[in-house]
Design a protein around this motif. Sequence first.
Motif, PDB file in Angstrom:
ATOM      1  N   ASP A 210       0.298  -3.197  -0.650  1.00  0.00           N
ATOM      2  CA  ASP A 210      -0.914  -2.601  -1.508  1.00  0.00           C
ATOM      3  C   ASP A 210      -2.632  -3.846  -1.239  1.00  0.00           C
ATOM      4  O   ASP A 210      -3.031  -4.145  -2.141  1.00  0.00           O
ATOM      5  N   ASP A 273       2.535  -1.094   1.991  1.00  0.00           N
ATOM      6  CA  ASP A 273       2.870  -0.745   1.256  1.00  0.00           C
ATOM      7  C   ASP A 273       2.720   0.807   0.892  1.00  0.00           C
ATOM      8  O   ASP A 273       2.427   1.135   2.243  1.00  0.00           O
ATOM      9  N   ASP A 274       2.611   0.992  -0.480  1.00  0.00           N
ATOM     10  CA  ASP A 274       2.067   2.521  -0.498  1.00  0.00           C
ATOM     11  C   ASP A 274       0.749   3.243  -0.739  1.00  0.00           C
ATOM     12  O   ASP A 274       0.344   3.920  -0.124  1.00  0.00           O
ATOM     13  N   HIS A 275       0.104   2.138  -1.458  1.00  0.00           N
ATOM     14  CA  HIS A 275      -1.138   2.192  -1.824  1.00  0.00           C
ATOM     15  C   HIS A 275      -2.630   2.514  -1.291  1.00  0.00           C
ATOM     16  O   HIS A 275      -3.421   2.858  -0.161  1.00  0.00           O
ATOM     17  N   ASP A 444       4.924  -5.544  -4.766  1.00  0.00           N
ATOM     18  CA  ASP A 444       5.366  -4.436  -4.957  1.00  0.00           C
ATOM     19  C   ASP A 444       4.974  -4.457  -6.057  1.00  0.00           C
ATOM     20  O   ASP A 444       4.776  -2.812  -7.276  1.00  0.00           O
TER      21      ASP A 444
HETATM   22 CA    CA Z   1       3.473  -0.113  -3.808  1.00  0.00          CA
END
Ligand code: CA
Length: 551
Positions: A210, A273-275, A444
């Motif tokens: 992130d 990570d995801d973002h 996270d």
């Molecule tokens: Ca995350």
Amino acid sequence: MTQDLTTPHARPSHAPELRAVARHIGRRRFLTATGAAAALAFAVGLPGAGTAAAAELDTAQLTDDPFTLGVASGDPHPDSVLLWTRLAPVPYQADGGLPARRVTVEWELALDARFRSVVRRGKATAHPEFHHTVHVEAGGLAPGRVYHYRFRAGRFVSPAGRTRTAPAPRSRAAELSFGIVSCQRYDQGYYTAYRYLAEEDLDVVLHLGDYLYEYAVNDAAGARAYPAGTLPSGLFNHETVTLEDYRLRYALYKSDPDLRAAHAAHPFVVTWDDHETENNYAGDTPENSVPPEEFLLRRAAAYRAYWENMPLRRPQRPEGPDLKLYRRLHWGRLAQFDVLDTRQYRSNQAYGDGWQYPGPESEDPSRTLTGAAQERWLLDGWRRSDAVWNVVPQQVTFSRRLDTPTPPAKVSMDSWDGYPASRERVLAGAQAAGVENLMVLTGDVHVHYGFDIKRDFADPGSKTVGTEIVTTSVTSGGNGSARPANYDNLTAANPHMRFYNGLRGYTTVTLGPERARADFKTVSHVTTQGAPLTTAASFVTEAGDPGLKPA
Ligand code: CA
Ligand code: FE
């Protein structure tokens, strides 16, 4: 020895064609375009050769400082380190204020901060296809040494950065200190934590994901104003989808002087990570109902912008929607780092994601968080390891978190709790490999946690087989609080949770041959500048006797 990572390939560049297609049909339709457009997008953008290569810019024509986004270094090896910068005289312009030409950049590496004793220098090419980013693998270096580096383009010299090499292979390094950070949503606060991190005496910083957030940055820019001298706010007031969106967002983040200071002070080892792509995506499955082939176009843009803007080596250069981010680093015999990517290869979250009751869907043994190849690589690497500490920098919470002490309890389907078969295979693999000192590092969740990793989380009497250090966000979530509302529930439901704090900050870890120490640092607030730094708690774990004890 020294390698310019952006050496042109003998492949044609489709970038102008792709931009033309995108301009012609508009972003929405471009994203719903056919497989042909997808294939074009994935092939795009390697620097051309021969007639297709961009002409070279005469650096005497540079009239404004191109080093507006600072410098960085990363992935220290015993004999080399990766040096990074980006040329962008006008960082909030799509082209960075440069024509679509190659630019030659000189770099130098010295033993001293005044560059009196330069030990290596060379030239690298900033290609327009890579947004004029520069990735230099500076080789032939001495192990276990501090170096200073800087770049030059025309009459402009970059800020200087400080970096270091890893100790000699298999050497008995005395000590290693590193910082861990994650989750730095720009519009939710100031990077005060980075200001303090830059002043820490550390060998390396691990970024656990992130690094940026894809969400629209609204007109008020949340907790803080847009950078001085900007902005047509339209640049940032929509979610990042295209390559240009992601590139501009990195420019916004790197406009922050505290983030730039942290990069200049320490080499970074990064994982995402995801973002950096999209909230809670899983492999080729996006958060919302978008077909995978469309999402992969977006993923290709996000991964490419990530590589461009991070101090990553050549093996991490993306190929379309794929980027091999998992990799291994060594610190003599003291530590082996197995950096994971738990986003790109994971099965979709069970039960529609979020906090849910576990059941047959989440417990399906075929589900994986790492993918089979990465899991095999991790377990093989552990079998061959002779390191004192086996450290696993990764993204999502590894240890079990039940949300209430009274059954039935829910768990987070986005974390390892949502992939229990995957976690069991990893723990069994660590045991089979004889891993004695397992340390998992996590981001996270925007809070600090310290965990004892249990061989069987369902049995409080089961053996402690490692420790997990979860570092809070730099800014994400705003100010936070030391005792979040669920503090009593979580600590009662999870006796292996040894620490929990919901303020912002970072964590430092020192590994020695006998023990490791973790210091959880917090800042009182992030919505205004100047917060003081506090060490909220410190723990040690002894080599050969896993488990956190108050320091
Ligand atoms: Ca995350
Ligand atoms: Fe986050």
